[in-house]
Design a protein around this motif. Structure first.
Motif, PDB file in Angstrom:
ATOM      1  N   TYR A  28     -24.559 -16.921  -5.855  1.00 21.45           N
ATOM      2  CA  TYR A  28     -25.814 -16.390  -6.114  1.00 21.45           C
ATOM      3  C   TYR A  28     -26.665 -16.243  -4.848  1.00 21.45           C
ATOM      4  O   TYR A  28     -27.766 -15.643  -4.832  1.00 21.45           O
ATOM      5  CB  TYR A  28     -26.487 -17.377  -6.962  1.00 21.45           C
ATOM      6  N   PHE A  29     -26.286 -16.628  -3.589  1.00 20.33           N
ATOM      7  CA  PHE A  29     -27.155 -16.396  -2.351  1.00 20.33           C
ATOM      8  C   PHE A  29     -26.567 -15.272  -1.314  1.00 20.33           C
ATOM      9  O   PHE A  29     -25.370 -15.228  -1.062  1.00 20.33           O
ATOM     10  CB  PHE A  29     -26.953 -17.977  -1.591  1.00 20.33           C
ATOM     11  N   PHE A  30     -27.491 -14.320  -1.465  1.00 23.45           N
ATOM     12  CA  PHE A  30     -26.879 -13.052  -0.791  1.00 23.45           C
ATOM     13  C   PHE A  30     -27.987 -12.578   0.356  1.00 23.45           C
ATOM     14  O   PHE A  30     -29.263 -12.426  -0.044  1.00 23.45           O
ATOM     15  CB  PHE A  30     -26.645 -11.869  -1.695  1.00 23.45           C
ATOM     16  N   LYS A  35     -32.584  -7.085   6.892  1.00 20.19           N
ATOM     17  CA  LYS A  35     -32.011  -6.721   8.103  1.00 20.19           C
ATOM     18  C   LYS A  35     -32.083  -7.999   8.890  1.00 20.19           C
ATOM     19  O   LYS A  35     -32.874  -8.850   8.696  1.00 20.19           O
ATOM     20  CB  LYS A  35     -32.685  -5.795   8.848  1.00 20.19           C
ATOM     21  N   TRP A  36     -30.980  -8.014   9.654  1.00 12.18           N
ATOM     22  CA  TRP A  36     -30.718  -9.295  10.383  1.00 12.18           C
ATOM     23  C   TRP A  36     -31.964  -9.527  11.358  1.00 12.18           C
ATOM     24  O   TRP A  36     -32.351 -10.890  11.249  1.00 12.18           O
ATOM     25  CB  TRP A  36     -29.486  -9.172  11.612  1.00 12.18           C
ATOM     26  N   HIS A  37     -32.791  -8.777  11.710  1.00 15.31           N
ATOM     27  CA  HIS A  37     -34.024  -9.299  12.644  1.00 15.31           C
ATOM     28  C   HIS A  37     -35.146  -9.887  11.521  1.00 15.31           C
ATOM     29  O   HIS A  37     -35.713 -10.839  11.830  1.00 15.31           O
ATOM     30  CB  HIS A  37     -34.469  -8.141  13.246  1.00 15.31           C
ATOM     31  N   VAL A  88     -36.518 -15.431  -3.156  1.00 20.28           N
ATOM     32  CA  VAL A  88     -36.759 -14.064  -3.659  1.00 20.28           C
ATOM     33  C   VAL A  88     -35.806 -12.937  -3.431  1.00 20.28           C
ATOM     34  O   VAL A  88     -34.957 -12.352  -3.899  1.00 20.28           O
ATOM     35  CB  VAL A  88     -38.164 -13.535  -3.862  1.00 20.28           C
ATOM     36  N   TYR A  89     -35.676 -12.856  -2.156  1.00 18.05           N
ATOM     37  CA  TYR A  89     -34.831 -11.928  -1.393  1.00 18.05           C
ATOM     38  C   TYR A  89     -33.380 -12.245  -1.393  1.00 18.05           C
ATOM     39  O   TYR A  89     -32.577 -11.324  -1.521  1.00 18.05           O
ATOM     40  CB  TYR A  89     -35.353 -11.641   0.189  1.00 18.05           C
ATOM     41  N   CYS A  90     -33.233 -13.484  -1.302  1.00 17.69           N
ATOM     42  CA  CYS A  90     -31.672 -13.894  -1.227  1.00 17.69           C
ATOM     43  C   CYS A  90     -31.007 -14.242  -2.571  1.00 17.69           C
ATOM     44  O   CYS A  90     -29.593 -14.838  -2.565  1.00 17.69           O
ATOM     45  CB  CYS A  90     -31.508 -15.025  -0.424  1.00 17.69           C
ATOM     46  N   THR A  91     -31.701 -14.179  -3.464  1.00 17.27           N
ATOM     47  CA  THR A  91     -31.123 -14.605  -4.835  1.00 17.27           C
ATOM     48  C   THR A  91     -30.972 -13.300  -5.723  1.00 17.27           C
ATOM     49  O   THR A  91     -31.682 -12.639  -5.662  1.00 17.27           O
ATOM     50  CB  THR A  91     -31.696 -15.871  -5.514  1.00 17.27           C
ATOM     51  N   PRO A  92     -30.386 -13.564  -7.056  1.00 16.81           N
ATOM     52  CA  PRO A  92     -30.624 -12.707  -8.062  1.00 16.81           C
ATOM     53  C   PRO A  92     -31.877 -12.103  -8.543  1.00 16.81           C
ATOM     54  O   PRO A  92     -32.187 -11.164  -9.445  1.00 16.81           O
ATOM     55  CB  PRO A  92     -29.719 -13.089  -9.133  1.00 16.81           C
ATOM     56  N   PHE A 152     -45.281  -8.992   9.916  1.00 16.17           N
ATOM     57  CA  PHE A 152     -46.076  -7.986   9.383  1.00 16.17           C
ATOM     58  C   PHE A 152     -46.207  -6.915   9.889  1.00 16.17           C
ATOM     59  O   PHE A 152     -45.950  -5.516   9.678  1.00 16.17           O
ATOM     60  CB  PHE A 152     -47.496  -8.705   9.281  1.00 16.17           C
ATOM     61  N   CYS A 153     -46.189  -7.002  11.658  1.00 17.57           N
ATOM     62  CA  CYS A 153     -46.038  -5.411  12.441  1.00 17.57           C
ATOM     63  C   CYS A 153     -44.834  -5.024  12.212  1.00 17.57           C
ATOM     64  O   CYS A 153     -44.749  -3.562  12.354  1.00 17.57           O
ATOM     65  CB  CYS A 153     -46.344  -5.892  14.010  1.00 17.57           C
ATOM     66  N   THR A 154     -43.782  -5.714  12.143  1.00 20.14           N
ATOM     67  CA  THR A 154     -42.436  -5.202  11.833  1.00 20.14           C
ATOM     68  C   THR A 154     -42.423  -4.203  10.621  1.00 20.14           C
ATOM     69  O   THR A 154     -41.894  -3.310  10.662  1.00 20.14           O
ATOM     70  CB  THR A 154     -41.253  -6.204  11.735  1.00 20.14           C
ATOM     71  N   MET A 155     -43.084  -4.763   9.587  1.00 25.47           N
ATOM     72  CA  MET A 155     -42.941  -4.122   8.285  1.00 25.47           C
ATOM     73  C   MET A 155     -43.893  -2.803   8.480  1.00 25.47           C
ATOM     74  O   MET A 155     -43.675  -1.833   7.873  1.00 25.47           O
ATOM     75  CB  MET A 155     -43.651  -4.890   7.325  1.00 25.47           C
ATOM     76  N   VAL A 156     -45.069  -3.092   9.143  1.00 23.90           N
ATOM     77  CA  VAL A 156     -45.743  -1.814   9.248  1.00 23.90           C
ATOM     78  C   VAL A 156     -45.034  -0.633  10.086  1.00 23.90           C
ATOM     79  O   VAL A 156     -44.943   0.760   9.727  1.00 23.90           O
ATOM     80  CB  VAL A 156     -47.099  -1.951  10.098  1.00 23.90           C
ATOM     81  N   TYR A 157     -44.600  -0.993  11.055  1.00 27.31           N
ATOM     82  CA  TYR A 157     -43.410  -0.192  11.781  1.00 27.31           C
ATOM     83  C   TYR A 157     -42.335   0.480  10.971  1.00 27.31           C
ATOM     84  O   TYR A 157     -42.121   1.682  11.035  1.00 27.31           O
ATOM     85  CB  TYR A 157     -42.836  -1.049  13.070  1.00 27.31           C
TER      86      TYR A 157
END
Length: 181
Positions: A28-30, A35-37, A88-92, A152-157
């Motif tokens: 169940y863990f994905f 992305k890796w960064h 939340v990101y790593c489970t179903p 946050f800056c990475t998400m904006v980019y």
């Protein structure tokens, strides 16, 4: 003789999540949704905010305790929020909720947590009693706040890159007037 009587079915259609090489919780863990960064940033946020909280909990006494209590609340909240986002990101759970809302929540949580953590760390620096545990807590607090703000800056980019790729190029305008006068 009929083929069905001699040869039976030898494979299963769907063995289920609890069988095979990845069993129990590992099924169940994905980690592939990030992305890796971004994955590294999320783990660093969790670890640094947890270390800031642990170092703050070691402080035995304080003279101006308001900054300490505010830092305690913010560092605990930040570590719980970063753990929640990572789960939340790593489970179903991610598949069961709207991915756009998860990304929007992550966007605003990173901004809010980073800013409040930066303020809490600054207040704690101004009010602490200069013990080694307090210095360690503030260092981890500043590092964690910078990780939240960098995420946050990475998400904006990434949003700008996506909107730039989606925007079609302007169609060439037809000439309506002659070039010569």
């Amino acid at each position: 003789m009929e083929n069905g009587a001699v040869y039976g079915q030898t494979t299963e259609e769907n063995p289920g999540p609890a069988r095979g090489a990845r069993s129990a919780l590992a099924a169940y863990f994905f980690l592939g949704r990030l992305k890796w960064h971004r994955r590294v940033l999320k783990i660093l946020q969790l670890v640094l905010s947890l270390l800031a909280f642990i170092c703050e909990e070691v402080v035995a006494q304080c003279t101006l305790c308001g900054g300490l209590y505010f830092f305690e609340f913010v560092s605990c909240s930040a570590s719980l929020l970063s753990l929640l986002i990572l789960i939340v990101y790593c489970t179903p759970v991610y598949d069961r909720v709207d991915s756009v809302k998860v990304k929007a929540s992550d966007f605003y949580i990173m901004l809010g947590t980073g800013c409040v953590f930066l303020v809490a760390s600054s207040i704690f620096v101004a009010t602490h009693d200069r013990t080694s545990a307090e210095y360690a807590a503030t260092v981890f607090g500043f590092l964690a706040s910078f990780m939240f703000l960098f995420d946050f800056c990475t998400m904006v980019y990434e949003k700008r890159q996506e909107s730039h790729l989606r925007k079609p190029e302007a169609a060439p305008r037809a000439l309506t007037q002659p070039l010569t006068s």
